[in-house]
Design an enzyme around this catalytic site. Sequence first.
Site, PDB file in Angstrom:
ATOM      1  N   CYS A 108       0.807  -1.222   0.000  1.00  0.00           N
ATOM      2  CA  CYS A 108       0.000   0.000   0.000  1.00  0.00           C
ATOM      3  C   CYS A 108       0.840   1.271   0.000  1.00  0.00           C
ATOM      4  O   CYS A 108       0.299   2.367  -0.174  1.00  0.00           O
ATOM      5  CB  CYS A 108      -0.927   0.014   1.204  1.00  0.00           C
ATOM      6  SG  CYS A 108      -1.876  -1.493   1.405  1.00  0.00           S
ATOM      7  N   HIS A 128      -2.918   7.985   6.067  1.00  0.00           N
ATOM      8  CA  HIS A 128      -3.203   6.710   5.403  1.00  0.00           C
ATOM      9  C   HIS A 128      -4.682   6.373   5.585  1.00  0.00           C
ATOM     10  O   HIS A 128      -5.335   5.949   4.634  1.00  0.00           O
ATOM     11  CB  HIS A 128      -2.300   5.618   5.977  1.00  0.00           C
ATOM     12  CG  HIS A 128      -2.336   4.331   5.233  1.00  0.00           C
ATOM     13  ND1 HIS A 128      -2.183   4.242   3.861  1.00  0.00           N
ATOM     14  CD2 HIS A 128      -2.517   3.052   5.663  1.00  0.00           C
ATOM     15  CE1 HIS A 128      -2.256   2.986   3.480  1.00  0.00           C
ATOM     16  NE2 HIS A 128      -2.471   2.237   4.560  1.00  0.00           N
ATOM     17  N   GLU A 178      -2.322   5.414  13.922  1.00  0.00           N
ATOM     18  CA  GLU A 178      -1.875   6.544  13.101  1.00  0.00           C
ATOM     19  C   GLU A 178      -2.210   7.868  13.780  1.00  0.00           C
ATOM     20  O   GLU A 178      -1.407   8.810  13.758  1.00  0.00           O
ATOM     21  CB  GLU A 178      -2.504   6.475  11.715  1.00  0.00           C
ATOM     22  CG  GLU A 178      -1.973   7.543  10.777  1.00  0.00           C
ATOM     23  CD  GLU A 178      -2.509   7.435   9.360  1.00  0.00           C
ATOM     24  OE1 GLU A 178      -1.964   8.127   8.473  1.00  0.00           O
ATOM     25  OE2 GLU A 178      -3.476   6.673   9.135  1.00  0.00           O
ATOM     26  N   LYS A 190      -9.191   8.353   1.293  1.00  0.00           N
ATOM     27  CA  LYS A 190      -9.793   7.030   1.114  1.00  0.00           C
ATOM     28  C   LYS A 190     -11.289   7.065   1.409  1.00  0.00           C
ATOM     29  O   LYS A 190     -12.032   6.176   0.973  1.00  0.00           O
ATOM     30  CB  LYS A 190      -9.098   6.006   2.003  1.00  0.00           C
ATOM     31  CG  LYS A 190      -7.686   5.633   1.570  1.00  0.00           C
ATOM     32  CD  LYS A 190      -7.094   4.575   2.468  1.00  0.00           C
ATOM     33  CE  LYS A 190      -5.681   4.195   2.030  1.00  0.00           C
ATOM     34  NZ  LYS A 190      -4.701   5.280   2.245  1.00  0.00           N
ATOM     35  N   HIS A 210      -9.612   2.262  -0.584  1.00  0.00           N
ATOM     36  CA  HIS A 210      -8.185   1.959  -0.486  1.00  0.00           C
ATOM     37  C   HIS A 210      -7.717   1.408  -1.825  1.00  0.00           C
ATOM     38  O   HIS A 210      -8.007   0.256  -2.183  1.00  0.00           O
ATOM     39  CB  HIS A 210      -7.943   0.939   0.620  1.00  0.00           C
ATOM     40  CG  HIS A 210      -6.507   0.792   1.010  1.00  0.00           C
ATOM     41  ND1 HIS A 210      -5.462   1.200   0.201  1.00  0.00           N
ATOM     42  CD2 HIS A 210      -5.915   0.284   2.140  1.00  0.00           C
ATOM     43  CE1 HIS A 210      -4.319   0.945   0.782  1.00  0.00           C
ATOM     44  NE2 HIS A 210      -4.558   0.388   1.967  1.00  0.00           N
ATOM     45  N   PHE A 236       1.313  -3.475   4.627  1.00  0.00           N
ATOM     46  CA  PHE A 236       1.654  -4.811   5.085  1.00  0.00           C
ATOM     47  C   PHE A 236       3.167  -4.967   5.015  1.00  0.00           C
ATOM     48  O   PHE A 236       3.839  -4.402   4.151  1.00  0.00           O
ATOM     49  CB  PHE A 236       1.019  -5.867   4.180  1.00  0.00           C
ATOM     50  CG  PHE A 236      -0.416  -6.193   4.501  1.00  0.00           C
ATOM     51  CD1 PHE A 236      -1.122  -5.498   5.454  1.00  0.00           C
ATOM     52  CD2 PHE A 236      -1.072  -7.214   3.821  1.00  0.00           C
ATOM     53  CE1 PHE A 236      -2.439  -5.803   5.748  1.00  0.00           C
ATOM     54  CE2 PHE A 236      -2.392  -7.535   4.093  1.00  0.00           C
ATOM     55  CZ  PHE A 236      -3.083  -6.831   5.064  1.00  0.00           C
TER      56      PHE A 236
END
Length: 819
Positions: free
Chosen positions: A171, A303, A314, A333, A338, A397
């Site tokens: 990502c 994010h 976050e 997003k 996403h 990830f």
Amino acid sequence: MDSHGHGMRRAAVTGIGVLCPVGLDRHQVLDAVRTGRSGIAAIEQFDPSPFRTRYGGEVRGFDPREHLSPDELERFPDPSLRLALAAARQALHDAGLSWTRQAPPARAAIVVGTCNGGLKSAEEQYAILNGLAPGRFDRRMNLLIRYHALGKALSHSLGVTGPTWVVTTACASSTGALGVAQELLSHGLADTVLAGGVDALCLAAMAGFDALKATSTERTAPFSLPVGLNLGEGAAFWVLEELDAARARGARIDGEVLGYAFTADAHHPTAPDPRGDGAYRTMTQAIARAGLSAAELGCINAHGTGTEVNDRIESKAIARLVGDSPVPVHSFKSAVGHCLGAAGIIEATAGLVAMNDGLVPATINFGEPRPGCTLDYVPGAPRPAAYDRFLSCNYAFGGNNAGVVVGRCDPSRPPAAGPDPTARTVLTGGGAVTSLGLGSAALLEALREGRRGLVPVGRIATRPTRSKLAGLVPEFDGRDVDRRLDLKSMNPISRYAAAAARLAMADADLRVGPKDGLDVGVVTGVYVGPCEEGHMHAITRSRGAQADISGFSVIVANATSGWVSNALLLKGYACTVSQGADAGLFALLLAHLAVTSREAPCVLAGASDELYSRYFRNCDELDLLHTGDDEVAYGLRLDIPDRRVVGEGAAYVVAEDAARAKSRGARILATIAGYGMTTDTDAFYEPCARPEGLARAIRDALAMAGWSPGDVGLVLWSPEGNSGDRKTLAALEIALGASASRVPLVTSVFHTGLAEAASGTATLAAVLRAWSDGGGLWPQLTGVSGIDGRELPAGPVPTLAIATSELGFNLALALAPGE
């Protein structure tokens, strides 16, 4: 200016192309920001009924026939290739540029990020394999499913013969692409870089996230209720130009990339560090490189996935960063979902057009704030504001983090610090895991004795195959490497990588504890990546109703690098690149750029490969493997096309700043003295066999090192053992002239089998070990007397490490012995 008075070549944004759920160009994206319009709706591309949610962000109204020629539509059936090429051309048009193979751009480069790459083509492959779709798996599809196909398609279509990079940090990929692009510009590798990312919505990703219960049953509402994400898709690219060149041609300048940072959590394959430490370090390093403080940011694009743990952690990291400064935070997003590997560039695009329009984008759909989410998230509607820069971050990830600072371009502003011309990258150790054992010493001993590690393929061949041998890594335990190294939870490709990296650290006498690891990073090269069979068979046979939960999170390309960071406590500069053949050597070049930019004082650079059943059978069924005597006595077969004997394993080298290496008393084995990187733009599906591009890369490396052709005392290469190797031999003749017939060529490939990404780095590790122990190199097994009979140097000499393949990605590294 830096302490040496050297300013950075600045990265001006002169063109924007975007295709995403809220619009098909920059103007439509700005309209969506102004109105708070959502692009998330019921999914139409596939039946979402097996899933918890029916919502997703799809690119609607996109007609590839308006952007691609009939030939290109036939050549590029995968939607990710179509989206990428269309967005790239839109960005070039927006910048007033036209790149074609007929009129190739000068001093241009491409950096593209992706999480999934050709995963839609892989879905088609597994449908065919399971008898659920007509057709057959062929060589065309074998290319389309690879990450590197994306870079090849763009360079081929746009005529770019300079560097082409494919960043695959899940990502964080397209934010990573912007960071790599800034490095290319600041180091002078290019004057113009087309940088961006792409991912297409697909069943395999949807099934995986849904099985993890990460999806929202409603439209996603980051930092508030309901909890969960919606997947999206899209592509976006920016044209980044060196500022003075952009101004000289009268280009419109939309903004500037001011700074970037890459870090690793070194915590968990999927979950972020609960302290928010990785996110915090990413943000602080990015704004520091931009020469800013947190209080000078106009806003932060978070994010903001919508998942409970990610949003809370976050928020904690951002609160720590901004303190009492009233810096608004938003998540785009909420409007597009996403978009995985394309998320960063799409979100930064929305941020850039919004900043230039005097707006802070909203977090739409914002409802009741969740516990731990206490910041100003700009809920509901965009906010009028005048500001000059913003921060955009993505966390992936594997614990890979990337952040970029974007601002208005002010030519009067002093440039940030650029690469330090006095900085030198040195190599202080190497480690390898191959079919011949653990460690560079074991590899070198076997090479000197002429042993081969090619064994029967019964472990990976579930059905009879024509090819019978491969370079398989013997079973081993982490304690065979280090008594504290636990490899049990890792897949094979990650076990090999973690072991090789730890062996490289031991060889370099590099000791890392929890605090020391902040300065040590990992850059990993990928060819195929982790085994995807379990997840792909599960979702294909169940039409998405079932997924391999344990396997899904570790099949992304960067999962291997994440495992290395976790196992070895490495929290510094982190990136994964999917350059195809010898990707580990390309990783070493990126590590070198980071070291000389003072982004990273020390980086482990290398690659890992795993042979698994489906991959081996693909190669066998497509007639890409030697058989019979040609595999038993593996060597150069210049009269046979395409075939090789494949292997697996991993190799890393320790690349660090020379001053740092000296300060810790490290043994310096080699110095990176020069490099060259080029791309061939021959036919997409046919091998790039012409030698001129590789010859140009070699000449560039020699020129940077200040060497003449006669200075080269050794060439390190990774032949496949087929007619394609003529390309390398011809390129050496062009670049080195009469010296080419005398300079010795060394490789470990014919002993270990061809580990697609790692063989070149394994050979380099063995060469470094030979230079260290003084016992000399090893006899070559090409079977060509004119090569095997060349006199090997008795000690360290100026060396070229070269990488190339039928893909057309070419690299040359000039390695000077010692300091």
